[in-house]
Design a protein around this motif. Structure first.
Motif, short mmCIF file in Angstrom:
data_model
loop_
_atom_site.label_atom_id
_atom_site.label_comp_id
_atom_site.label_asym_id
_atom_site.label_seq_id
_atom_site.Cartn_x
_atom_site.Cartn_y
_atom_site.Cartn_z
N UNK A 176 7.60 -5.47 6.64
CA UNK A 176 8.30 -5.12 5.59
C UNK A 176 7.75 -3.63 5.01
N UNK A 177 8.57 -2.65 4.68
CA UNK A 177 7.95 -1.46 4.29
C UNK A 177 6.81 -1.50 3.16
N UNK A 178 6.75 -2.66 2.23
CA UNK A 178 5.79 -2.79 1.44
C UNK A 178 4.63 -3.11 1.96
N UNK A 179 4.51 -3.94 3.05
CA UNK A 179 3.29 -4.02 3.69
C UNK A 179 2.75 -2.85 4.27
N UNK A 180 3.46 -2.15 4.74
CA UNK A 180 3.15 -0.75 5.46
C UNK A 180 2.70 0.06 4.28
N UNK A 181 3.21 0.28 3.05
CA UNK A 181 2.62 1.16 2.07
C UNK A 181 1.19 0.40 1.34
N UNK A 182 1.40 -0.78 1.39
CA UNK A 182 0.01 -1.54 0.97
C UNK A 182 -1.20 -1.21 2.00
N UNK A 183 -0.96 -1.34 3.18
CA UNK A 183 -2.02 -0.99 4.32
C UNK A 183 -2.44 0.39 4.11
N UNK A 184 -1.49 1.49 3.81
CA UNK A 184 -2.07 2.76 3.90
C UNK A 184 -2.95 3.09 2.58
N UNK A 185 -2.37 2.33 1.64
CA UNK A 185 -3.28 2.41 0.26
C UNK A 185 -4.74 1.79 0.58
N UNK A 186 -4.67 0.66 1.10
CA UNK A 186 -5.80 -0.14 1.61
C UNK A 186 -6.73 0.56 2.13
N UNK A 187 -6.26 1.18 3.28
CA UNK A 187 -7.18 2.10 4.09
C UNK A 187 -7.96 3.08 3.29
#
Length: 250
Positions: free
Chosen positions: A55-66
């Motif tokens: 999901x695009x949301x998981x990608x966005x959250x991954x970027x924020x988390x990193x």
């Protein structure tokens, strides 16, 4: 850069405390990033199981988390950049390790005294004993006055001039009244207790004490210290008598 910024004194802090603070800040910055990465990984795992694409949301959250995790790690690297400046306390002779060389007074973490500093140099301290209670006290060339740590009386020390700070300082010290006082008996009953009290106080016989009580007011003692006059006044009051003290010659 302005002159104010050039002359601004660095914030002094114990090195151990500074490192603990930076470590705590970096942990608090990295922890949300780590949690967000875990959530993003869980979301990506389940979406891959169902649709085969994350999901695009998981990608966005991954970027924020990193980003947050990287920021926390970056802050943690600042711990190594904290330098220690060892300063020996002139009072307890123990070492304070500070984050910068002190330019003004700072508090020793071992003895809790203010270490005198002038132009970046720790000043020598001198020892003097209180003439009243014999407690050891310390002062430096910056001292405008000295109050005993035990009895709160002023200890005279050599100063170059009578400064305004010294005058204010003296108002917070205890000053003994060294003037001579007279003790005057103004009222007293002819009780056995009062007569015995005055006999012991004045070293007179019983008849002499009765003569004094018959002709009041009478000056009992002259030229005695104020504290003694207050003590004797209290003794007379215990036996329902009254006495007053005044400065001799007034």
């Amino acid at each position: 850069m302005s002159d104010n910024n050039k002359n601004e004194e660095p914030t002094l802090e114990q090195v151990d405390i500074a490192k603990e603070r930076v470590a705590a800040d970096s942990f608090m910055a990295a922890l949300p990033g780590l949690l967000i990465l875990i959530i993003a990984a869980i979301m990506a795992f389940y979406t891959n199981q169902q649709s085969g694409t994350p999901m695009p949301l998981s990608l966005v959250l991954g970027v924020i988390g990193v980003a947050l995790l990287g920021y926390g790690i970056f802050r943690a690297t600042r711990i190594k950049a904290i330098e220690g400046h060892a300063i020996d306390c002139p009072f307890c002779e123990k070492t304070n390790v500070l984050t910068a060389a002190p330019q003004s007074d700072f508090r020793c973490t071992h003895c809790n005294r203010d270490v005198p500093v002038e132009n970046g140099v720790v000043l020598r301290v001198y020892q003097v004993r209180c003439g009243y209670c014999n407690t050891l006290n310390y002062y430096s060339d910056k001292s405008t006055g000295l109050i005993c740590e035990s009895c709160d009386r002023e200890i005279p020390i050599a100063t170059d001039e009578e400064t305004t700070a010294k005058k204010v300082f003296e108002s917070y010290t205890i000053h003994d009244d060294n003037q001579p006082y007279d003790l005057i008996l103004t009222a007293a009953p002819k009780s056995d207790e009062m007569i015995a009290c005055l006999q012991q106080m004045l070293a007179l016989n019983r008849n002499q004490v009765k003569d004094i009580i018959d002709d009041l007011p009478q000056t009992l003692l002259t030229g005695i210290p104020k504290k003694k006059a207050e003590l004797l006044t209290a003794q007379i009051a215990v036996h329902k008598g009254r006495a007053e003290s005044k400065v001799s010659g007034t």
